[in-house]
Design an enzyme around this catalytic site. Structure first.
Site, PDB file in Angstrom:
ATOM      1  N   HIS A 253      24.744  74.844 -37.415  1.00 30.78           N
ATOM      2  CA  HIS A 253      24.543  76.011 -36.543  1.00 30.78           C
ATOM      3  C   HIS A 253      23.063  76.150 -36.246  1.00 30.78           C
ATOM      4  O   HIS A 253      22.238  75.901 -37.107  1.00 30.78           O
ATOM      5  CB  HIS A 253      25.071  77.284 -37.220  1.00 30.78           C
ATOM      6  N   GLU A 308      33.876  77.870 -36.516  1.00 29.92           N
ATOM      7  CA  GLU A 308      34.928  77.137 -35.817  1.00 29.92           C
ATOM      8  C   GLU A 308      35.876  76.388 -36.748  1.00 29.92           C
ATOM      9  O   GLU A 308      37.013  76.112 -36.377  1.00 29.92           O
ATOM     10  CB  GLU A 308      34.305  76.173 -34.795  1.00 29.92           C
TER      11      GLU A 308
END
Ligand code: ACO
Length: 367
Positions: A253, A308
């Site tokens: 991320h 996700e």
């Protein structure tokens, strides 16, 4: 002088591009605050409508209640269903992700409804219609009295969902409804900053969401779990993918340098769902191995699980087809996009950065 931008500058890493009261991401502490509360508390206690009311109020100084938003989203779902014939013409032959893009581009202002409600209300109706059509069926009519999560599931699954399924989808909606200056929100704000309307801004945001480096990752997460298949294959499969230089979907991320707090919230939601339709222990084993492998292979990168990974497992456990995962993400994120678009419009300031020109210059022509 031959100056060039660094990778971080090209990606605008750490550059504040807006002031916001909507949400805050602390990547070092693994903390996400939405409309003043931690994401875990909101997901455990709030409805999607309640959090949406808070975001819309914060963005434009209104005083909407959860009940107001529930009523307006119900009305907007009904209106969108009545307008499906106008929304779907450009979608036949397209995937669900692309069909959704074409359909939302046809949304427009509706009498008696705020644009925010038109958009957020229409999204699950369009997603449901595209999913049903892909399965060879007809669109399921919405129930304006149901919650947004319950009605979304009914339209997607063509049956009345169990309360625990509704609770799981509501937790997902709340968890992902807003997330600082992510790529799709930034896109939305850039378009809104031109004083284009909310429909244009949100269509642009959705386009940014579809890429695998952003909201397009959950479908590939399931493909990865399918490809790994068995416990014995976890290590060899992951090691080989990393050796080929591949990115493992659901990990890494830009902001979080520790585990994405949303991953835990969604893992808890999956455990509460207690379904036989998913192998959470297997997925958790894959997650544990990938975290270790990333630490070993990229020790200076601080890569960890992002939202996700468990999004994929949760939506799959709910029986939602993987081809619809990105539009379902958009159903939730539309709450944040609409709030950000309003907040940006209120600043009245055009977002217009500059670029560093590295191309050829015209030859000097003497006077
Ligand atoms: N698997 C393997 N390596 C990775 C991963 C990953 N998932 N993510 C980053 N890396 C590596 C990169 O290859 C790079 O290594 P290198 O410098 O040796 O080439 C290094 O880590 C840093 O990568 P960046 O591209 O600078 O990191 P960035 O901040 O841009 O990455 C991103 C963020 C795009 C999410 C990235 O981690 C990624 O591609 N992850 C996989 C896709 C994914 O999960 N997307 C969903 C994100 S969550 C969301 O948007 C809702």
């Amino acid at each position: 002088m031959n100056m060039q931008l660094t990778k971080s500058q090209i990606g605008l890493d750490g550059v504040p591009a807006a002031e916001t009261v909507l949400s805050h991401v602390d990547g070092e502490r693994g903390e996400l605050i939405i409309a003043g509360d931690h994401v875990a508390e909101l997901a455990a206690q709030s409805s999607f409508e309640g959090v949406t009311a808070r975001l819309w109020n914060a963005a434009s100084g209104r005083a909407l209640t959860e009940a107001n938003v529930r009523a307006s989203l119900g009305a907007a779902r009904e209106r969108a269903f009545a307008r499906l014939a106008d929304l779907l013409p450009a979608t036949p032959g397209l995937s669900i992700v692309d069909g959704f893009r074409a359909a939302i581009a046809a949304l427009r202002a509706e009498n008696g409804l705020e644009p925010e409600a038109v958009i957020v209300g229409a999204f699950p109706v369009i997603a449901g219609a595209l999913v049903q059509r892909a399965a060879g069926g007809n669109a399921i009519a919405p129930d304006p009295t149901a919650s947004h999560a319950a009605d979304t599931l009914s339209m997607l699954l063509a049956r009345k969902p169990a309360p625990r399924q509704v609770a799981a989808l509501n937790a997902y909606f709340v968890t992902v409804c807003d997330h600082g200056m992510n790529a799709s929100t930034f896109t939305t704000r850039v378009v809104a900053s031109t004083q284009a309307d909310l429909f244009a801004a949100i269509a642009a945001g959705y386009c940014a969401l579809t890429g695998p480096l952003h909201g397009g990752a959950p479908e590939p997460v399931l493909e990865m779990l399918d490809a790994i298949g068995t416990r014995e294959r976890i290590a060899p499969w992951v090691d080989a993918a990393l050796a080929r230089g591949e990115r493992l979907m659901g990990f890494g991320h830009r902001i979080y340098k520790v585990r994405d707090p949303r991953a835990d919230v969604l893992k808890t939601a999956i455990e509460r769902l207690a379904t036989n339709g998913t192998d959470l222990p297997f997925a958790s084993e894959v997650e544990t191995y990938i975290r270790e492998a990333l630490r070993r292979e990229k020790p200076d990168r601080r890569l960890d699980t992002n939202v996700e990974f468990f999004t994929a497992i949760l939506l799959d456990a709910l029986g939602i087809p993987r081809q619809a995962f990105t539009p379902i993400f958009a159903v939730a994120r539309a709450a944040g996009w609409t709030a950000h678009a309003r907040e940006q419009q209120r600043t009245g300031r055009l977002i217009r950065p500059s670029s560093l020109y590295l191309g050829p210059k015209p030859a000097h022509v003497p006077d």
